[in-house]
Structure formats: C-alpha cells, structure tokens
Design an enzyme around this catalytic site. Structure first.
Site, short mmCIF file in Angstrom:
data_model
loop_
_atom_site.label_atom_id
_atom_site.label_comp_id
_atom_site.label_asym_id
_atom_site.label_seq_id
_atom_site.Cartn_x
_atom_site.Cartn_y
_atom_site.Cartn_z
N PHE A 139 56.10 62.86 1.68
CA PHE A 139 55.74 63.54 2.88
C PHE A 139 56.16 64.69 3.67
CE2 PHE A 139 58.45 61.70 6.55
CZ PHE A 139 57.95 62.67 7.81
N ILE A 141 62.03 44.09 11.47
CA ILE A 141 63.85 44.14 11.63
C ILE A 141 64.83 43.46 10.88
CG2 ILE A 141 65.12 44.49 13.63
CD1 ILE A 141 63.01 45.97 14.15
N PRO A 172 71.12 44.44 1.80
CA PRO A 172 71.86 44.47 1.00
C PRO A 172 72.90 45.84 1.34
CG PRO A 172 70.25 43.33 -0.95
CD PRO A 172 70.12 43.54 0.33
N LYS A 228 58.03 53.53 5.30
CA LYS A 228 59.62 54.04 6.44
C LYS A 228 59.52 52.73 7.67
CE LYS A 228 61.30 55.50 3.25
NZ LYS A 228 61.86 56.86 2.53
N THR A 272 69.97 64.11 1.72
CA THR A 272 69.79 63.32 2.78
C THR A 272 71.26 62.79 3.05
OG1 THR A 272 69.40 60.65 2.95
CG2 THR A 272 70.12 61.55 1.27
N ASP A 273 70.91 62.75 4.54
CA ASP A 273 72.74 62.35 5.01
C ASP A 273 73.37 61.27 4.60
OD1 ASP A 273 71.12 60.38 6.36
OD2 ASP A 273 71.59 60.97 8.15
N GLU A 274 72.37 60.15 3.91
CA GLU A 274 73.03 59.21 3.17
C GLU A 274 73.80 58.95 2.41
OE1 GLU A 274 70.35 56.17 2.74
OE2 GLU A 274 69.18 57.15 3.41
N ASP A 277 68.49 41.02 6.55
CA ASP A 277 69.21 42.00 6.03
C ASP A 277 69.23 42.80 4.63
OD1 ASP A 277 69.78 44.22 6.75
OD2 ASP A 277 71.63 43.60 8.29
N ALA A 320 61.34 63.16 -4.96
CA ALA A 320 62.77 62.80 -5.32
C ALA A 320 62.35 61.31 -4.92
CB ALA A 320 64.08 62.85 -4.53
N ASP A 374 53.60 68.19 -7.91
CA ASP A 374 53.88 66.61 -7.83
C ASP A 374 53.49 65.87 -8.65
OD1 ASP A 374 53.83 64.08 -6.14
OD2 ASP A 374 54.96 65.44 -4.92
N TYR A 392 70.16 54.28 -4.36
CA TYR A 392 69.31 55.50 -3.37
C TYR A 392 69.91 56.90 -3.28
CZ TYR A 392 67.04 58.59 0.08
OH TYR A 392 66.78 60.10 0.72
N LYS A 444 71.25 60.59 -5.38
CA LYS A 444 70.85 61.97 -4.48
C LYS A 444 72.51 62.69 -4.15
CE LYS A 444 67.95 63.98 -2.75
NZ LYS A 444 67.48 64.59 -3.34
#
Length: 359
Positions: free
Chosen positions: A10, A214, A290, A197, A132-134, A288, A81, A31, A158, A162
C-alpha cells in the site's frame, strides 16, 4: 537510483509511483509479493524503464547484497513489513520473521555495501526505515501526543516487532555509524489500501451490503494521515533529515474509529447512494480485539520545525479522494478480494461475538 523494499504494498507502491512522477531517478522495487503485495498496484509503471521490479525476501541477505552490488543505489527506503495487528495476534511468528529478522538481514547487507563505498558515494548514502506510531503504546484521553522521545511500550506482536526493528536501526547508527533515518507514522489511508484495514474494509463492505464491523464501542482514537502526505514526508526526510534522527509523521487528524465510519457512510450516501436508507444502518458492533490500544496521537512539530514538512490534506479532503478512488477502481477491489483474503476475513470475524447494534 534508490532501492525500495515492500514497494508493491500500500504505502510502498504509492511512494514508488509518486517518486517516478516527480523525478527521473530509477527505483529498484524489491518485494516478496505476499498477500498484501500486489503488482497491479504498479500497473501504471509496467512499461517504465525507470522501475526495476525484483521479487525477493528481505530475509535473504545474499539476494539483497547481489542487488546492491549490481545497481549501486544511493539510498534504501525500507517499507517491507507485516503490518496488520489482527494478523499478528493470529500468527505472530510471521511478524518476527519479516519485521525483526528481515530488517536485521537488510541492515547487514546495507552495512557491508556502505562500508565498501568511498568518497561522496559513502557520505551521501542513506538507509531510511519506515515505522509506526504503535511502538509508543497507548495514550489516555488527555495525554499529550507521542513525540520522538516518548518511551517505547508496544502492546501487540505487530508493534513489538516494529519496535525491535527500530532498535536495530538505532543500534546500527550508534555502533557502526551507519547513516540511518527513521520515520514513525500514524494511520495511513488512501488509494491501493488492502481491504483488511478499517477504511477500505468499510467502503467495500458497505457497497456489498455487508455488516460494517466496529470493534468494541468504536471509540478507539487514531491520527489519520493521507498516504500522499506520508510519501512527501519520507522524500523530505530522505533529502534533508539529520543522520540517526527519528521523525514522527502525522496528519493532525485525531478521530475515533466510529466517527471515521460515520464519515465514510455519509460520503457514500452522497456519492453512491443505496436504493433506500443510509449505509450507517449496516454498522455492527463486534467483540473487541485483544489488547486493543485506546488512543494514538502524533506530535509532528519536529519534522515541520526542522524540515519544513506538514500535511497538505485535511481528513475531509483526503477521505473524499479515497472513497472516490475506490468507487472508480472496482476492478482492483474485486481482484484483491479473492482467495486467501476471503479466508482471512472468515477467520478474523467469524468467531467474534456480535454485540447488540447501537445507535
């Protein structure tokens, strides 16, 4: 020329297309073509001699070393990744293999190559790691946004993988003096986004008359960054970033997931209305994920202050462009929603308990 890893995915494919639209410098696109790597993302470059596609695995140090020796790139931009949190919960080993071991293999190949360079070629070489911000974990509702000095606290396989890759890149700068740069971005959206996503999944499911899932109460907050803005930030960091530095890249668009879904439904109601009713009627609340992080927010003042970069798109302008792209590219959507992807959707959502539909 430059070497791009993960350039059929992406963000990587958007970066490659933008790069070649803006200048004539060739790109070696390396790739593995996993489920999310798609050559149709690069169809517009099929006859472009500046785009050199090579299928391969970043864990294969020897293959990368041969490419570096043959093509002599001035920079490596590392996108490759595994990036989906839900998949990391089901299959964490793949994330360790690609994100940790793969980054290590790439760094080793790049270090050997860079060490053999001399003069201007060595001085100007760059290794840009896209993260990533994660890695920073989760924020409370009133906490300040993540900065480049926020302690790492990853909460999923994940984000942990990272974080490990970020630490390796940092270590190669401090131990070996490798000319590295790292960017940590917020949630991207835009064209060619694989529909596992949130945003592409909601667009696809809405038009197909399916439930719009959701997680939990839908109040998980994310900062949303248009992929074209992310690509421009990476170009700017590659051009002028200070060696060894980290730059957070954000869109200044904090929104709850439920608000994003409502926005998508409202745009679809205008651009591609149903025979009756609103797409909001398809919203369904499910169990939700985990360890679901509650809030991410990016403080992107450093990259603006040092490099003069800030996003060009608001969420309102970027999300409308994104919805229109999916409406205009149904053949691409159909092609990626087959085979392994359908098996994945069934695996991820079939076992989730559906909560009572809420307003």
């Amino acid at each position: 020329m430059i070497l791009v890893t993960g350039g059929a995915g992406f963000i990587g494919s958007n970066f490659v297309r933008d790069w070649l639209a803006l200048n004539d410098e060739p790109v070696i696109n390396f790739d593995k073509l996993t489920y999310a790597g798609n050559l149709s993302n690069l169809a517009s470059l099929e006859e472009d001699p500046r785009h050199i596609f090579v299928r391969g695995d970043i864990c294969d140090t020897a293959h990368i070393s041969r490419l570096l020796a043959e093509h002599r790139p001035r920079a490596i931009v590392h996108f490759a990744a595994e990036s989906h949190v839900d998949r990391s919960i089901h299959s964490p080993g793949e994330f360790i293999s690609t994100n940790v071991n793969g980054t290590f293999s790439l760094l080793e190949a790049a270090r050997a190559y860079w060490s053999g360079l001399t003069g201007e070629a060595k001085d100007s070489f760059r290794f840009l790691h896209v993260s990533t911000d994660e890695v920073y974990g989760t924020l409370g509702p009133n906490d300040p946004p993540f900065t480049e000095t926020t302690p790492y606290a990853p909460n999923s396989p994940y984000s942990a993988s990272k974080a490990a890759s970020d630490h390796l890149v940092r270590a190669y700068f401090h131990t070996y003096g490798m000319p590295v740069l790292t960017t940590n971005c917020s949630n991207n959206y835009g064209s060619f986004h694989f529909p596992e996503k949130l945003i592409p999944l909601i667009i696809s499911n809405a038009r197909a008359g399916k439930a719009l899932p959701i997680y939990g109460d839908g109040m998980q907050v994310r900062d949303w960054l248009y992929v074209g803005d992310h690509c421009s930030a990476i170009r700017r960091v590659l051009e002028a970033g200070r060696l060894g530095e980290v730059y957070n890249v954000g869109g200044w668009n904090e929104m709850a997931n439920l608000e994003v879904v409502h926005t998508l439904c409202d745009i679809l109601d205008m651009l591609d209305p149903k025979a009756s009713g609103s797409y909001r009627e398809q919203i369904t609340y499910v169990q939700d994920r985990p360890g679901h992080d509650r809030r991410y927010a990016i403080d992107a003042r450093k990259i603006e202050r040092e490099l003069g970069w800030k996003p060009a798109e608001t969420f309102a302008s970027g999300i409308r462009k994104t919805v229109q792209w999916y409406l205009d590219n149904q053949a691409w959507v159909h092609d990626v929603q087959s085979g392994d992807y359908l098996k994945w959707v069934e695996k991820n959502y079939a076992t989730r308990d559906t909560a009572q539909e809420q307003q």
